[in-house]
Design a protein around this motif. Structure first.
Motif, short mmCIF file in Angstrom:
data_model
loop_
_atom_site.label_atom_id
_atom_site.label_comp_id
_atom_site.label_asym_id
_atom_site.label_seq_id
_atom_site.Cartn_x
_atom_site.Cartn_y
_atom_site.Cartn_z
N UNK A 18 8.23 0.09 -7.91
CA UNK A 18 7.47 -0.39 -6.74
C UNK A 18 6.45 -1.40 -7.25
N UNK A 19 6.90 -2.65 -7.37
CA UNK A 19 6.05 -3.68 -7.93
C UNK A 19 6.57 -5.05 -7.51
N UNK A 20 5.69 -6.04 -7.52
CA UNK A 20 6.09 -7.40 -7.25
C UNK A 20 5.93 -7.83 -5.80
N UNK A 21 6.29 -9.08 -5.55
CA UNK A 21 6.17 -9.67 -4.21
C UNK A 21 7.25 -9.14 -3.28
N UNK A 22 6.87 -8.82 -2.05
CA UNK A 22 7.79 -8.29 -1.06
C UNK A 22 8.08 -9.34 0.01
N UNK A 23 9.16 -9.10 0.76
CA UNK A 23 9.52 -10.01 1.85
C UNK A 23 8.42 -9.99 2.91
N UNK A 24 8.03 -11.17 3.34
CA UNK A 24 6.99 -11.32 4.35
C UNK A 24 7.66 -11.83 5.65
N UNK A 25 7.43 -11.19 6.80
CA UNK A 25 6.39 -10.22 7.09
C UNK A 25 6.79 -8.77 6.94
N UNK A 26 8.07 -8.47 6.71
CA UNK A 26 8.47 -7.08 6.61
C UNK A 26 9.81 -6.93 5.94
N UNK A 27 10.14 -5.68 5.61
CA UNK A 27 11.41 -5.42 4.97
C UNK A 27 11.51 -3.97 4.53
N UNK A 28 12.58 -3.68 3.79
CA UNK A 28 12.83 -2.32 3.31
C UNK A 28 13.27 -2.39 1.86
N UNK A 29 12.79 -1.46 1.04
CA UNK A 29 13.16 -1.41 -0.38
C UNK A 29 13.54 0.01 -0.75
N UNK A 30 14.59 0.15 -1.57
CA UNK A 30 15.03 1.46 -2.04
C UNK A 30 14.12 1.96 -3.16
N UNK A 31 13.90 3.27 -3.17
CA UNK A 31 13.07 3.90 -4.19
C UNK A 31 13.85 5.08 -4.77
N UNK A 32 13.96 5.11 -6.11
CA UNK A 32 14.62 6.22 -6.80
C UNK A 32 13.66 6.79 -7.85
N UNK A 33 12.90 7.81 -7.50
CA UNK A 33 11.97 8.41 -8.47
C UNK A 33 12.71 9.02 -9.65
N UNK A 34 12.01 9.11 -10.77
CA UNK A 34 12.62 9.63 -11.99
C UNK A 34 12.00 10.94 -12.44
N UNK A 35 11.03 11.46 -11.68
CA UNK A 35 10.40 12.72 -12.04
C UNK A 35 9.90 13.41 -10.77
N UNK A 36 9.79 14.72 -10.85
CA UNK A 36 9.27 15.47 -9.71
C UNK A 36 7.77 15.22 -9.56
N UNK A 37 7.29 15.35 -8.33
CA UNK A 37 5.86 15.14 -8.09
C UNK A 37 5.64 14.54 -6.72
N UNK A 38 4.38 14.30 -6.39
CA UNK A 38 4.00 13.64 -5.13
C UNK A 38 3.45 12.27 -5.46
N UNK A 39 4.02 11.24 -4.87
CA UNK A 39 3.69 9.86 -5.21
C UNK A 39 3.09 9.13 -4.02
N UNK A 40 2.07 8.34 -4.30
CA UNK A 40 1.40 7.54 -3.29
C UNK A 40 1.73 6.07 -3.54
N UNK A 41 2.42 5.45 -2.58
CA UNK A 41 2.81 4.04 -2.68
C UNK A 41 1.83 3.20 -1.85
N UNK A 42 1.43 2.07 -2.40
CA UNK A 42 0.47 1.20 -1.70
C UNK A 42 1.05 -0.19 -1.56
N UNK A 43 0.95 -0.75 -0.36
CA UNK A 43 1.35 -2.12 -0.10
C UNK A 43 0.09 -2.94 0.20
N UNK A 44 0.09 -4.19 -0.20
CA UNK A 44 -1.05 -5.08 -0.01
C UNK A 44 -0.61 -6.33 0.73
#
Length: 287
Positions: free
Chosen positions: A244-270
């Protein structure tokens, strides 16, 4: 424009399972939120909630004017679901015994359990809020980013969708309508504070309960207005949550996420525009 539940539509109650009817919801809580659209410090961090009773009026219940209330965000920049926005605005919300708040059944105790709702297929119908409300009589869920004047029917349930700061959350009762005639709320969803210099951004996890098993893939969806750039800002903890890094499509879009470890993750968009930068977050639990 179909009805949306945050639980899989194919799920069913086990045969013979006893279910309790939810208790009636109380009236608006005046200690939460305030009347009208969000203004001042809340204009770009809060969200305006609109509840339009539409055809519930005249069906044996008490006539109810459309409700418009600001739902402030006590922690600007953090995620809030559509359900939380309703609650923070002081709106009484009740789900079903089958789905809980995964499917909104009553708002401000309407439809009540005693009022008649004249469905085409059942003119004497009364809503018990045990199972999913019928397609002929239910609360439609809508949203708007505050920058325009039209509503969008939500593709996600309110418990599974994060609100857009500065935007609008809309609820409109649909009676005997089709997928193309479901009524949008009768309030123009325009926020004067959302101008060309003020960006907004929202982020949501596209999974029913925001939980997946290790090895599974889910996705994040973002929307923005008045932004020149949108960036996958951070994930916390920094490792294990997937890419979850880098420039994203503006104004919106969807990206796949495949975590590699158990836990609770907080994702932030700017999102950055000429008026500054704003942030939104979404949480995913990996089991």
């Amino acid at each position: 424009m179909r009805r949306i539940s945050t639980l899989a539509a194919g799920l069913a109650l086990a045969a013979g399972l006893a279910v309790a009817v939810p208790t009636a919801a109380p009236a608006i809580d005046p200690t939460k939120g305030y009347a009208g659209i969000c203004t001042g410090a809340d204009a770009l961090s809060g969200v305006t909630v609109v509840v339009d009773f539409n055809e519930l009026d005249g069906n044996g219940g008490t006539a109810a004017p459309t409700i418009t209330r600001c739902s402030p965000n006590a922690s600007p920049g953090t995620q809030r679901t559509g359900i939380k926005a309703l609650q923070d605005a002081g709106i009484a919300v009740a789900g079903t015994s089958q789905w809980g708040l995964g499917f909104v059944c009553r708002l401000e105790n309407r439809p009540s359990s005693t009022e008649t709702i004249p469905r085409t297929s059942n003119p004497t119908y009364k809503e018990a809020c045990v199972f999913t409300p019928p397609a002929e009589a239910y609360w439609g869920y809508w949203h708007a980013d505050g920058a325009g004047s039209t509503w969008t029917y939500s593709s996600y349930g309110a418990a599974n969708r994060n609100v857009t700061p500065g935007g609008f959350e809309g609820w409109s009762f649909s009676l005997n309508k089709t997928s193309t005639t479901n009524p949008a709320p009768g309030v123009t969803p325009t926020n004067p504070a959302v101008g060309p210099s003020n960006p907004t951004v929202g982020l949501s996890v596209n999974d029913l309960d925001r939980k997946i098993n290790l090895g599974q893939t889910t996705s994040l969806t973002w929307t923005s207005t008045n932004a020149t750039t949108v960036t996958a800002h951070a994930v916390s903890p920094a490792s294990g949550g997937g890419t979850w890094t880098g420039t994203l499509t503006n104004p919106g879009g969807t990206a796949s996420i495949t975590p590699t470890a158990k836990g609770t993750y907080l994702y932030t968009v700017k999102a950055t525009g000429t008026g500054g930068s704003v942030y939104s977050t979404a949480t995913l639990t990996v089991q």
